[in-house]
Design an enzyme around this catalytic site. Sequence first.
Site, PDB file in Angstrom:
ATOM      1  N   THR A  58      -9.599  -8.372   9.545  1.00  0.00           N
ATOM      2  CA  THR A  58      -9.248  -9.738   9.974  1.00  0.00           C
ATOM      3  C   THR A  58      -8.250  -9.746  11.124  1.00  0.00           C
ATOM      4  OG1 THR A  58      -7.428  -9.894   8.366  1.00  0.00           O
ATOM      5  CG2 THR A  58      -9.596 -10.651   7.634  1.00  0.00           C
ATOM      6  N   SER A  61      -7.206  -5.033   6.009  1.00  0.00           N
ATOM      7  CA  SER A  61      -6.970  -6.029   4.964  1.00  0.00           C
ATOM      8  C   SER A  61      -7.528  -5.527   3.643  1.00  0.00           C
ATOM      9  CB  SER A  61      -7.630  -7.357   5.333  1.00  0.00           C
ATOM     10  OG  SER A  61      -7.144  -7.861   6.553  1.00  0.00           O
ATOM     11  N   GLY A  62      -7.021  -6.084   2.531  1.00  0.00           N
ATOM     12  CA  GLY A  62      -7.550  -5.708   1.224  1.00  0.00           C
ATOM     13  C   GLY A  62      -6.517  -5.517   0.141  1.00  0.00           C
ATOM     14  N   GLY A  63      -5.324  -6.062   0.324  1.00  0.00           N
ATOM     15  CA  GLY A  63      -4.263  -5.896  -0.667  1.00  0.00           C
ATOM     16  C   GLY A  63      -4.612  -6.476  -2.020  1.00  0.00           C
ATOM     17  N   GLU A  64      -5.513  -7.456  -2.060  1.00  0.00           N
ATOM     18  CA  GLU A  64      -5.919  -8.066  -3.338  1.00  0.00           C
ATOM     19  C   GLU A  64      -7.025  -7.267  -4.014  1.00  0.00           C
ATOM     20  OE1 GLU A  64      -3.100  -9.831  -2.088  1.00  0.00           O
ATOM     21  OE2 GLU A  64      -4.704 -10.186  -0.638  1.00  0.00           O
ATOM     22  N   TRP A 123      -2.488  -6.467   8.055  1.00  0.00           N
ATOM     23  CA  TRP A 123      -3.384  -7.385   8.759  1.00  0.00           C
ATOM     24  C   TRP A 123      -2.644  -8.356   9.686  1.00  0.00           C
ATOM     25  CZ3 TRP A 123      -2.046 -12.199   6.896  1.00  0.00           C
ATOM     26  CH2 TRP A 123      -1.452 -12.240   5.634  1.00  0.00           C
ATOM     27  N   ASN A 130       1.783  -6.938   0.505  1.00  0.00           N
ATOM     28  CA  ASN A 130       2.149  -6.868  -0.910  1.00  0.00           C
ATOM     29  C   ASN A 130       1.646  -5.595  -1.577  1.00  0.00           C
ATOM     30  OD1 ASN A 130      -0.523  -8.416  -0.580  1.00  0.00           O
ATOM     31  ND2 ASN A 130      -0.606  -7.751  -2.710  1.00  0.00           N
ATOM     32  N   ASP A 165       4.094 -11.878  -4.160  1.00  0.00           N
ATOM     33  CA  ASP A 165       3.126 -11.742  -3.068  1.00  0.00           C
ATOM     34  C   ASP A 165       3.711 -12.184  -1.733  1.00  0.00           C
ATOM     35  OD1 ASP A 165       0.579 -11.160  -1.885  1.00  0.00           O
ATOM     36  OD2 ASP A 165       0.209 -13.308  -1.797  1.00  0.00           O
ATOM     37  N   ASP A 170       4.012 -10.932   1.318  1.00  0.00           N
ATOM     38  CA  ASP A 170       3.627  -9.946   2.338  1.00  0.00           C
ATOM     39  C   ASP A 170       4.590  -9.929   3.513  1.00  0.00           C
ATOM     40  OD1 ASP A 170       0.202  -9.419   2.112  1.00  0.00           O
ATOM     41  OD2 ASP A 170       1.221 -10.866   0.842  1.00  0.00           O
ATOM     42  N   ARG A 221       7.480 -13.825   4.838  1.00  0.00           N
ATOM     43  CA  ARG A 221       6.913 -14.683   3.810  1.00  0.00           C
ATOM     44  C   ARG A 221       7.956 -15.033   2.751  1.00  0.00           C
ATOM     45  NH1 ARG A 221       1.062 -13.427   3.092  1.00  0.00           N
ATOM     46  NH2 ARG A 221       1.193 -13.676   0.831  1.00  0.00           N
TER      47      ARG A 221
END
Length: 618
Positions: free
Chosen positions: A176, A191-194, A260, A278, A320, A322, A347
């Site tokens: 992203t 991306s992909g922390g979740e 990201w 995160n 969370d 980030d 954040r």
Amino acid sequence: MRNFLLTGCMGAVAVFATGAAHANDELIRMSQNPKDWVMPTGDYANQRYSKLKQITADNVGKLQVAWTFSTGVLRGHEGGPLVIGDVMYVHGPFPNPVYALDLNNEAKILWKYEPKQDPNVIPVMCCDTVNRGLAYADGKIFLHQADTTLVALDAKDGKVVWQAKNGDPSKGETGTSAPMVIKDKVLIGISGGEFGVDCHVTAYDLKSGRRAWRAHSQGPDDHLLVDPEKTTALGKPIGKDSSLKTWQGDQWKTGGGCTWGWISYDPQLNLIYYGSGNPSTWNPSQRPGDNKWSMTIFARNPDTGVAKWVYQMTPHDEWDYDGVNEMILTDQQIGGQNRKLLTHFDRNGLGYTLDRATGELLVAEKFDPKVNWTSGVDMNKSSPTYGRPKVIPEYSTEKQDVNHKGICPAALGTKDEQPASYSPDTGLFYVPTNHVCMDYEPFRVSYTAGQPYVGATLSMYPPPGESNMGNFIAWDGKTGKIVWSVPEQFSVWSGALATAGGVVFYGTLEGYLKAVDAKTGKELYKFKTPSGIIGNVTTYEHGGKQYVAVLSGVGGWAGIGLAAGLTDPTAGLGAVGGYAALSNYTSLGGQLTVFALGTASNSAPPGAAKGSPKRERR
């Protein structure tokens, strides 16, 4: 700061120059021409400031729509166009089309690139199918596709020069973020922390696409690309296995810390700066320890990737928060001393100013008064907790299966990726913010590759007793004080643009492009575009006229309910319920809208709006 850090673009003569000139030298040279916009961040310093001043605080009310362009795509439109000479390059969200438009010929489409991607990547894109922009260097346009393919396109005809696979969507890795060209390398995050991804920043060779180095956010020292004796944190060596000691067993392998956000660069120090996100999972009780180096500012050598210094803002993140937001580089005086500064709006609700050469922490203050999870950062250098935020126990989420209420800010933070800007004329930062709180209930979750690894249920809402969910603020980074604040009904999810004309631009989720006075925050102009704005405002000059351009297309995390057609209030990681009222003000649609002074338009001429910001005591 009007020195080497400012970058814009050059004219058409050097658009496709490829000779022996270093790509970095080319981009710095192009920066001397503010008529163009050659980087996704506007400049290496991430200042998003333009020297153009045809549009001023006195005449901005006369802006009219000059022309528009439909991207042909719905969902959230983040980022903004590049302008190089007589050509504008416009991108879109998945499936990530790229258009080259001829500014000399009524924005005629010179070429279009639309990759063929597996639509199965869409469900593993956490918070909408956004893309944050393109990069240019060496006669090439660089795009990071949703499926993690980094592609180099010939800027003249859009043909693929090379491509490199940066990740694996089957494991939850997606693309992203906007690439950044530094010297002879193209840098990109992941991306992909979740989804429990082991996140990284990777450098690819500008000419061939060959991978040069990769630096992860956690794990063994060689995985992190750190020197335990030379890489420092708050002035002290981090020591051997600094990350491994803060994770339980092999948890670091699914630890998140994704990258990201935006990358900035200081050519004199030869250091890049970016933040990590995160730790996975969102349930903090499942990952004891500080979880280094998630939630961290990294300063790295772009040639080798080795980190010079690190600073972790939110150890053992429980909310969370980030740390991926942009690092804005300025040269200013603090305490009578000229300092090379880095300013970061996290954040977690704290605005940080550090010495970017050494990583010394100078300022850490709340940039929203409603932030309540911490009482502030320990600034006592002799304290064992120096540099750490002091967590208020009432707002800790450590207890599993308990709904922790009234935490401010919400998980999307006091500011997400939407970039702030800086004006060397006023010495102020202009910051789009979220004014949102949350309830947060963590639960136990197991890791499965390619499946969500969240482990928390959220709900979001404005601070108690208030109705506005956003503010647009001016911030003094030397003192950590709000100078003025303009309330907005919804989060300000658009990037800001400061100009030498004394005007600051930003967009709103309802779809307004707004212009305010850089000194006072007074609203000078607004125009409602067809959809909510989560893109970044850009300015350029062509044919002797200054233009302002912005992508509209509601979406992103705040607009995910509209973008993806979600209705469950807890869906979208809690954003659907928090922003449910947004559907009363805007709808889907991807469009570029370009403004200029006194330009004839098919649209009704917008009138200037009046308004006064809320002043803050300094």
